[in-house]
Scaffold this motif. Structure first.
Motif, mmCIF file in Angstrom:
data_model
loop_
_atom_site.group_PDB
_atom_site.id
_atom_site.type_symbol
_atom_site.label_atom_id
_atom_site.label_comp_id
_atom_site.label_asym_id
_atom_site.label_seq_id
_atom_site.Cartn_x
_atom_site.Cartn_y
_atom_site.Cartn_z
ATOM 1 N N SER A 79 0.950 -1.114 0.012
ATOM 2 C CA SER A 79 0.057 0.212 0.092
ATOM 3 C C SER A 79 0.859 1.218 -0.037
ATOM 4 O O SER A 79 1.605 1.342 0.893
ATOM 5 C CB SER A 79 -0.834 -0.042 1.120
ATOM 6 N N HIS A 80 0.636 2.055 -0.928
ATOM 7 C CA HIS A 80 1.426 3.460 -1.011
ATOM 8 C C HIS A 80 0.620 4.590 -0.306
ATOM 9 O O HIS A 80 1.310 5.411 0.087
ATOM 10 C CB HIS A 80 1.712 3.809 -2.523
ATOM 11 N N LYS A 81 -0.287 4.258 0.432
ATOM 12 C CA LYS A 81 -1.302 5.195 1.210
ATOM 13 C C LYS A 81 -1.004 4.824 2.491
ATOM 14 O O LYS A 81 -1.295 5.794 3.386
ATOM 15 C CB LYS A 81 -2.486 5.021 0.732
ATOM 16 N N TRP A 82 -0.316 3.970 2.969
ATOM 17 C CA TRP A 82 0.091 3.709 4.321
ATOM 18 C C TRP A 82 1.144 4.242 4.812
ATOM 19 O O TRP A 82 2.298 4.086 4.138
ATOM 20 C CB TRP A 82 0.135 2.197 4.551
ATOM 21 N N HIS A 83 1.092 5.052 5.702
ATOM 22 C CA HIS A 83 2.321 5.657 6.279
ATOM 23 C C HIS A 83 2.733 5.121 7.754
ATOM 24 O O HIS A 83 1.842 4.824 8.746
ATOM 25 C CB HIS A 83 2.077 7.357 6.442
ATOM 26 N N GLY A 84 3.921 5.082 7.876
ATOM 27 C CA GLY A 84 4.592 4.417 9.107
ATOM 28 C C GLY A 84 4.541 2.831 9.447
ATOM 29 O O GLY A 84 4.237 2.221 8.324
ATOM 30 N N PRO A 85 4.977 2.427 10.149
ATOM 31 C CA PRO A 85 5.111 0.967 10.489
ATOM 32 C C PRO A 85 3.653 0.186 10.769
ATOM 33 O O PRO A 85 2.824 1.073 11.182
ATOM 34 C CB PRO A 85 5.846 0.654 11.694
ATOM 35 N N ASP B 254 -5.539 -6.069 11.321
ATOM 36 C CA ASP B 254 -6.821 -5.831 11.125
ATOM 37 C C ASP B 254 -7.056 -4.404 10.495
ATOM 38 O O ASP B 254 -7.807 -4.125 9.912
ATOM 39 C CB ASP B 254 -7.648 -6.087 12.430
ATOM 40 N N ARG B 255 -6.106 -3.527 11.243
ATOM 41 C CA ARG B 255 -6.273 -2.053 10.816
ATOM 42 C C ARG B 255 -5.900 -2.073 9.316
ATOM 43 O O ARG B 255 -6.385 -1.270 8.458
ATOM 44 C CB ARG B 255 -5.428 -1.195 11.364
ATOM 45 N N CYS B 256 -4.653 -2.657 8.713
ATOM 46 C CA CYS B 256 -4.185 -2.664 7.617
ATOM 47 C C CYS B 256 -5.208 -3.350 6.584
ATOM 48 O O CYS B 256 -5.548 -2.803 5.514
ATOM 49 C CB CYS B 256 -2.950 -3.631 7.532
ATOM 50 N N SER B 257 -6.187 -4.450 7.103
ATOM 51 C CA SER B 257 -7.072 -4.994 6.313
ATOM 52 C C SER B 257 -8.209 -4.156 5.808
ATOM 53 O O SER B 257 -8.643 -3.745 4.961
ATOM 54 C CB SER B 257 -7.575 -6.481 6.999
ATOM 55 N N GLN B 258 -8.524 -3.320 6.912
ATOM 56 C CA GLN B 258 -9.641 -2.432 6.755
ATOM 57 C C GLN B 258 -9.274 -1.291 5.941
ATOM 58 O O GLN B 258 -10.063 -0.661 4.968
ATOM 59 C CB GLN B 258 -9.968 -1.668 8.144
ATOM 60 N N HIS B 259 -8.044 -0.513 5.936
ATOM 61 C CA HIS B 259 -7.286 0.339 5.258
ATOM 62 C C HIS B 259 -7.266 -0.219 3.719
ATOM 63 O O HIS B 259 -7.913 0.452 2.658
ATOM 64 C CB HIS B 259 -5.871 0.612 5.433
ATOM 65 N N CYS B 260 -6.884 -1.462 3.530
ATOM 66 C CA CYS B 260 -6.871 -1.738 2.142
ATOM 67 C C CYS B 260 -8.486 -2.216 1.449
ATOM 68 O O CYS B 260 -8.673 -1.657 0.257
ATOM 69 C CB CYS B 260 -6.462 -3.465 2.001
ATOM 70 N N LYS B 261 -9.323 -2.735 2.157
ATOM 71 C CA LYS B 261 -10.681 -2.740 1.813
ATOM 72 C C LYS B 261 -11.170 -1.291 1.215
ATOM 73 O O LYS B 261 -11.757 -1.040 0.322
ATOM 74 C CB LYS B 261 -11.605 -3.295 2.834
ATOM 75 N N HIS B 262 -10.876 -0.166 2.212
ATOM 76 C CA HIS B 262 -11.490 1.027 2.007
ATOM 77 C C HIS B 262 -10.915 1.856 0.922
ATOM 78 O O HIS B 262 -11.540 2.168 -0.016
ATOM 79 C CB HIS B 262 -11.233 1.986 3.305
ATOM 80 N N ASN C 157 11.508 -4.184 8.881
ATOM 81 C CA ASN C 157 10.265 -3.248 9.209
ATOM 82 C C ASN C 157 8.992 -3.994 8.649
ATOM 83 O O ASN C 157 9.173 -4.685 7.985
ATOM 84 C CB ASN C 157 10.266 -1.857 8.465
ATOM 85 N N TYR C 158 7.904 -3.486 8.950
ATOM 86 C CA TYR C 158 6.713 -4.256 8.649
ATOM 87 C C TYR C 158 5.738 -2.935 7.835
ATOM 88 O O TYR C 158 5.897 -1.832 8.115
ATOM 89 C CB TYR C 158 5.574 -4.374 9.820
ATOM 90 N N ALA C 159 5.081 -3.368 6.632
ATOM 91 C CA ALA C 159 4.584 -2.566 5.763
ATOM 92 C C ALA C 159 3.118 -3.175 5.435
ATOM 93 O O ALA C 159 3.076 -4.358 5.771
ATOM 94 C CB ALA C 159 5.110 -2.370 4.421
ATOM 95 N N CYS C 160 2.117 -2.344 5.217
ATOM 96 C CA CYS C 160 0.889 -2.988 4.716
ATOM 97 C C CYS C 160 0.769 -3.335 3.242
ATOM 98 O O CYS C 160 0.955 -2.673 2.436
ATOM 99 C CB CYS C 160 -0.074 -1.790 5.114
ATOM 100 N N TYR C 161 0.578 -4.719 3.219
ATOM 101 C CA TYR C 161 0.216 -5.260 2.017
ATOM 102 C C TYR C 161 -1.133 -5.630 1.830
ATOM 103 O O TYR C 161 -1.771 -6.364 2.501
ATOM 104 C CB TYR C 161 1.098 -6.534 1.641
ATOM 105 N N CYS C 162 -1.872 -5.205 0.422
ATOM 106 C CA CYS C 162 -3.016 -5.519 0.062
ATOM 107 C C CYS C 162 -3.265 -6.548 -0.674
ATOM 108 O O CYS C 162 -2.550 -6.699 -1.743
ATOM 109 C CB CYS C 162 -3.589 -4.271 -0.482
ATOM 110 N N TYR C 163 -4.247 -7.620 -0.658
ATOM 111 C CA TYR C 163 -4.398 -8.813 -1.511
ATOM 112 C C TYR C 163 -5.746 -8.849 -2.134
ATOM 113 O O TYR C 163 -6.721 -8.523 -1.489
ATOM 114 C CB TYR C 163 -4.255 -9.854 -0.696
ATOM 115 N N SER C 164 -5.708 -9.124 -3.547
ATOM 116 C CA SER C 164 -6.774 -9.075 -4.341
ATOM 117 C C SER C 164 -6.760 -10.334 -5.240
ATOM 118 O O SER C 164 -5.693 -10.537 -5.420
ATOM 119 C CB SER C 164 -7.076 -7.682 -5.103
ATOM 120 N N PRO C 165 -7.748 -11.021 -5.737
ATOM 121 C CA PRO C 165 -7.849 -11.828 -6.589
ATOM 122 C C PRO C 165 -7.215 -11.193 -7.719
ATOM 123 O O PRO C 165 -7.359 -10.288 -8.517
ATOM 124 C CB PRO C 165 -9.247 -12.238 -7.088
#
Length: 86
Positions: A34-40, A45-53, A76-84
């Motif tokens: 996710s390029h819109k996620w900032h910080g670690p 669950d928050r990452c998942s909500q972010h990706c869905k939104h 480090n940890y980053a938010c990764y979004c998964y889609s079909p």
């Protein structure tokens, strides 16, 4: 001979249907950082909500990535979004 041909044809059809069903069940997922996620990323669950939104993704996961030079890596940890995959 006709019975043998009918049997082979039926077997071929069953294998074809089974192969098609297997592909639909597998359903590969593609991921993108996710390029819109900032910080670690600390909570998946928050990452998942972010990706869905933001991206309409199925779910999101906080995942470790490597950053830095060859001799000095920072984990480090980053938010990764998964889609079909399409």
């Amino acid at each position: 001979m006709a019975k043998y041909t009918a049997f082979v044809s039926l077997l071929f059809c069953l294998l074809l249907v089974a192969a098609t069903e297997m592909q639909m069940i597998e359903g590969k997922y593609c991921w993108k950082k996710s390029h819109k996620w900032h910080g670690p990323c600390q909570y998946s669950d928050r990452c998942s909500q972010h990706c869905k939104h933001w991206f309409g993704a199925e779910y999101g996961i906080c995942k470790k990535y490597q950053w830095g030079h060859k001799h000095h890596h920072w984990a480090n940890y980053a938010c990764y979004c998964y889609s079909p995959c399409h």
